[in-house]
Design a protein around this motif. Sequence first.
Motif, PDB file in Angstrom:
ATOM      1  N   TYR A   1      18.377  57.575 103.425  1.00  0.00           N
ATOM      2  CA  TYR A   1      19.566  58.394 103.147  1.00  0.00           C
ATOM      3  C   TYR A   1      20.141  58.850 104.485  1.00  0.00           C
ATOM      4  O   TYR A   1      20.008  59.998 104.873  1.00  0.00           O
ATOM      5  CB  TYR A   1      19.201  59.587 102.253  1.00  0.00           C
ATOM      6  N   LEU A   2      20.779  57.938 105.171  1.00  0.00           N
ATOM      7  CA  LEU A   2      21.205  58.159 106.546  1.00  0.00           C
ATOM      8  C   LEU A   2      22.313  59.213 106.663  1.00  0.00           C
ATOM      9  O   LEU A   2      23.312  59.145 105.933  1.00  0.00           O
ATOM     10  CB  LEU A   2      21.705  56.848 107.152  1.00  0.00           C
ATOM     11  N   PRO A   3      22.173  60.147 107.590  1.00  0.00           N
ATOM     12  CA  PRO A   3      23.215  61.140 107.861  1.00  0.00           C
ATOM     13  C   PRO A   3      24.279  60.550 108.793  1.00  0.00           C
ATOM     14  O   PRO A   3      24.535  61.046 109.891  1.00  0.00           O
ATOM     15  CB  PRO A   3      22.439  62.273 108.532  1.00  0.00           C
ATOM     16  N   VAL A   4      24.888  59.453 108.323  1.00  0.00           N
ATOM     17  CA  VAL A   4      25.832  58.673 109.129  1.00  0.00           C
ATOM     18  C   VAL A   4      26.987  58.236 108.231  1.00  0.00           C
ATOM     19  O   VAL A   4      26.784  57.879 107.070  1.00  0.00           O
ATOM     20  CB  VAL A   4      25.138  57.425 109.738  1.00  0.00           C
ATOM     21  N   SER A   5      28.204  58.250 108.768  1.00  0.00           N
ATOM     22  CA  SER A   5      29.399  57.892 108.000  1.00  0.00           C
ATOM     23  C   SER A   5      29.454  56.404 107.672  1.00  0.00           C
ATOM     24  O   SER A   5      28.881  55.567 108.382  1.00  0.00           O
ATOM     25  CB  SER A   5      30.661  58.278 108.782  1.00  0.00           C
ATOM     26  N   ASP A   6      30.163  56.070 106.615  1.00  0.00           N
ATOM     27  CA  ASP A   6      30.408  54.677 106.233  1.00  0.00           C
ATOM     28  C   ASP A   6      31.140  53.943 107.357  1.00  0.00           C
ATOM     29  O   ASP A   6      31.987  54.519 108.050  1.00  0.00           O
ATOM     30  CB  ASP A   6      31.286  54.602 104.981  1.00  0.00           C
ATOM     31  N   ASP A   7      30.810  52.666 107.509  1.00  0.00           N
ATOM     32  CA  ASP A   7      31.572  51.761 108.391  1.00  0.00           C
ATOM     33  C   ASP A   7      31.794  52.332 109.790  1.00  0.00           C
ATOM     34  O   ASP A   7      32.902  52.241 110.354  1.00  0.00           O
ATOM     35  CB  ASP A   7      32.946  51.448 107.764  1.00  0.00           C
ATOM     36  N   SER A   8      30.748  52.909 110.378  1.00  0.00           N
ATOM     37  CA  SER A   8      30.906  53.583 111.672  1.00  0.00           C
ATOM     38  C   SER A   8      30.030  53.020 112.788  1.00  0.00           C
ATOM     39  O   SER A   8      30.155  53.433 113.936  1.00  0.00           O
ATOM     40  CB  SER A   8      30.592  55.079 111.511  1.00  0.00           C
ATOM     41  N   ILE A   9      29.157  52.057 112.464  1.00  0.00           N
ATOM     42  CA  ILE A   9      28.155  51.581 113.416  1.00  0.00           C
ATOM     43  C   ILE A   9      28.373  50.107 113.750  1.00  0.00           C
ATOM     44  O   ILE A   9      28.622  49.282 112.872  1.00  0.00           O
ATOM     45  CB  ILE A   9      26.728  51.767 112.840  1.00  0.00           C
ATOM     46  N   ASP A  10      28.260  49.787 115.042  1.00  0.00           N
ATOM     47  CA  ASP A  10      28.375  48.389 115.470  1.00  0.00           C
ATOM     48  C   ASP A  10      27.043  47.650 115.388  1.00  0.00           C
ATOM     49  O   ASP A  10      27.004  46.473 115.002  1.00  0.00           O
ATOM     50  CB  ASP A  10      28.869  48.328 116.923  1.00  0.00           C
ATOM     51  N   VAL A  11      25.976  48.321 115.795  1.00  0.00           N
ATOM     52  CA  VAL A  11      24.656  47.681 115.849  1.00  0.00           C
ATOM     53  C   VAL A  11      23.591  48.646 115.348  1.00  0.00           C
ATOM     54  O   VAL A  11      23.582  49.817 115.733  1.00  0.00           O
ATOM     55  CB  VAL A  11      24.269  47.271 117.296  1.00  0.00           C
ATOM     56  N   ILE A  12      22.704  48.153 114.505  1.00  0.00           N
ATOM     57  CA  ILE A  12      21.523  48.920 114.085  1.00  0.00           C
ATOM     58  C   ILE A  12      20.295  48.281 114.698  1.00  0.00           C
ATOM     59  O   ILE A  12      20.074  47.072 114.566  1.00  0.00           O
ATOM     60  CB  ILE A  12      21.375  48.958 112.558  1.00  0.00           C
TER      61      ILE A  12
ATOM     62  N   LYS B   1      12.271  50.102 100.828  1.00  0.00           N
ATOM     63  CA  LYS B   1      12.929  49.285 101.845  1.00  0.00           C
ATOM     64  C   LYS B   1      14.284  48.766 101.394  1.00  0.00           C
ATOM     65  O   LYS B   1      15.197  48.609 102.209  1.00  0.00           O
ATOM     66  CB  LYS B   1      11.999  48.126 102.244  1.00  0.00           C
ATOM     67  N   GLN B   2      14.436  48.496 100.093  1.00  0.00           N
ATOM     68  CA  GLN B   2      15.737  48.047  99.601  1.00  0.00           C
ATOM     69  C   GLN B   2      16.801  49.103  99.867  1.00  0.00           C
ATOM     70  O   GLN B   2      17.921  48.790 100.296  1.00  0.00           O
ATOM     71  CB  GLN B   2      15.664  47.746  98.103  1.00  0.00           C
ATOM     72  N   GLN B   3      16.460  50.363  99.650  1.00  0.00           N
ATOM     73  CA  GLN B   3      17.403  51.437  99.907  1.00  0.00           C
ATOM     74  C   GLN B   3      17.730  51.552 101.403  1.00  0.00           C
ATOM     75  O   GLN B   3      18.865  51.870 101.772  1.00  0.00           O
ATOM     76  CB  GLN B   3      16.841  52.763  99.384  1.00  0.00           C
ATOM     77  N   VAL B   4      16.759  51.274 102.261  1.00  0.00           N
ATOM     78  CA  VAL B   4      17.011  51.294 103.708  1.00  0.00           C
ATOM     79  C   VAL B   4      18.072  50.253 104.063  1.00  0.00           C
ATOM     80  O   VAL B   4      19.030  50.546 104.804  1.00  0.00           O
ATOM     81  CB  VAL B   4      15.716  51.020 104.500  1.00  0.00           C
TER      82      VAL B   4
ATOM     83  N   ALA C   1      10.317  38.292 100.745  1.00  0.00           N
ATOM     84  CA  ALA C   1      10.749  39.560 100.154  1.00  0.00           C
ATOM     85  C   ALA C   1      11.779  40.243 101.044  1.00  0.00           C
ATOM     86  O   ALA C   1      12.772  40.811 100.556  1.00  0.00           O
ATOM     87  CB  ALA C   1       9.539  40.475  99.936  1.00  0.00           C
ATOM     88  N   MET C   2      11.566  40.184 102.351  1.00  0.00           N
ATOM     89  CA  MET C   2      12.502  40.779 103.294  1.00  0.00           C
ATOM     90  C   MET C   2      13.861  40.078 103.205  1.00  0.00           C
ATOM     91  O   MET C   2      14.913  40.726 103.180  1.00  0.00           O
ATOM     92  CB  MET C   2      11.940  40.673 104.713  1.00  0.00           C
ATOM     93  N   GLU C   3      13.849  38.772 103.143  1.00  0.00           N
ATOM     94  CA  GLU C   3      15.094  38.013 103.017  1.00  0.00           C
ATOM     95  C   GLU C   3      15.832  38.387 101.731  1.00  0.00           C
ATOM     96  O   GLU C   3      17.058  38.569 101.746  1.00  0.00           O
ATOM     97  CB  GLU C   3      14.796  36.516 103.022  1.00  0.00           C
ATOM     98  N   ALA C   4      15.086  38.488 100.635  1.00  0.00           N
ATOM     99  CA  ALA C   4      15.697  38.816  99.346  1.00  0.00           C
ATOM    100  C   ALA C   4      16.355  40.193  99.383  1.00  0.00           C
ATOM    101  O   ALA C   4      17.461  40.391  98.851  1.00  0.00           O
ATOM    102  CB  ALA C   4      14.643  38.752  98.244  1.00  0.00           C
ATOM    103  N   MET C   5      15.700  41.167 100.004  1.00  0.00           N
ATOM    104  CA  MET C   5      16.262  42.514 100.095  1.00  0.00           C
ATOM    105  C   MET C   5      17.535  42.533 100.926  1.00  0.00           C
ATOM    106  O   MET C   5      18.517  43.193 100.571  1.00  0.00           O
ATOM    107  CB  MET C   5      15.216  43.477 100.661  1.00  0.00           C
ATOM    108  N   LEU C   6      17.532  41.818 102.034  1.00  0.00           N
ATOM    109  CA  LEU C   6      18.715  41.763 102.887  1.00  0.00           C
ATOM    110  C   LEU C   6      19.886  41.104 102.155  1.00  0.00           C
ATOM    111  O   LEU C   6      21.024  41.581 102.230  1.00  0.00           O
ATOM    112  CB  LEU C   6      18.391  41.011 104.179  1.00  0.00           C
ATOM    113  N   HIS C   7      19.598  40.030 101.427  1.00  0.00           N
ATOM    114  CA  HIS C   7      20.632  39.360 100.631  1.00  0.00           C
ATOM    115  C   HIS C   7      21.191  40.311  99.579  1.00  0.00           C
ATOM    116  O   HIS C   7      22.407  40.410  99.392  1.00  0.00           O
ATOM    117  CB  HIS C   7      20.068  38.111  99.955  1.00  0.00           C
ATOM    118  N   GLN C   8      20.314  41.016  98.903  1.00  0.00           N
ATOM    119  CA  GLN C   8      20.739  41.926  97.842  1.00  0.00           C
ATOM    120  C   GLN C   8      21.629  43.041  98.384  1.00  0.00           C
ATOM    121  O   GLN C   8      22.555  43.493  97.707  1.00  0.00           O
ATOM    122  CB  GLN C   8      19.524  42.529  97.133  1.00  0.00           C
TER     123      GLN C   8
END
Length: 271
Positions: A148-159, A171-174, A223-230
């Motif tokens: 539940y990141l304390p960060v605005s939508d569409d505001s980050i270039d790189v994570i 992890k899916q929520q992350v 599983a990691m790939e599936a979560m990223l795709h989702q």
Amino acid sequence: MEMLSKDEIRQNVRSRYKQIAINEAQKDSCCRTDVNQTESCCSTQTGFDAISTKLGYASSELNSVPEGTNLGLGCGNPQAIAEIKTGEVVLDLGSGGGFDCFLAARQVGDTGSVIGVDMTPEMVSRARKNALKGGFTNTNFRLGEIEYLPVSDDSIDVIISNCVINLSPDKQQVFNEAFRVLKSGGRLAISDIVTTAELPLEIKNDLNELYTGCISGASAITAMEAMLHQSGFSGISIEPKDESKAFIKDWIPGGNIQDYIVSAVIKATKM
């Protein structure tokens, strides 16, 4: 996994890293008061730097951050894969004492900025003190959960993130949150642990030591790939690093844990 058990995991992880921060703060105090510094508690920094060298950090990187920033945590070097540019906004998931944030801050320069998010108040406090110590004015450390990141939508270039997402019980929520805060064209560049074989039950069920120690919470590559795709990511790449087994085996001496997990470079893009 039930919500109660998810909260229990978060509390265990928070407790472990709170203690790490407290222990390091006590060492800082000892270093300031021990004028002889012979076999003193401040001698562990050399060990942390040796660990980070194995993870792929250059000596120039280790020497460019404030003393006490590197806590010897992580399983790779996200800086090496993030391709950070001047002027970008970077977000570090699980920023700890600020080590990777300060390295990123030098890359983005005065026109960019770096946000570090950590759920442990003691780590956020330590990172803020380190920023003052190092004179970093383009870093911002925030208390929060990476689900539940304390960060605005569409505001980050790189994570970026270094061996933290495996600690999350959701992890899916992350990844959903990562996608939310990234700009269009933004990218994910993280180092984390993945499984290469089914973990034995005794490892899976060890919440206190092995989960909080970045072992039993690891996910399989598929599983990691599936979560990223989702979550909506594209250009997904998960590259296991077999050379990481050389340091992973030391996490549980004699436990052959390197037969089950490996560090991986994980990249994806929000199109």
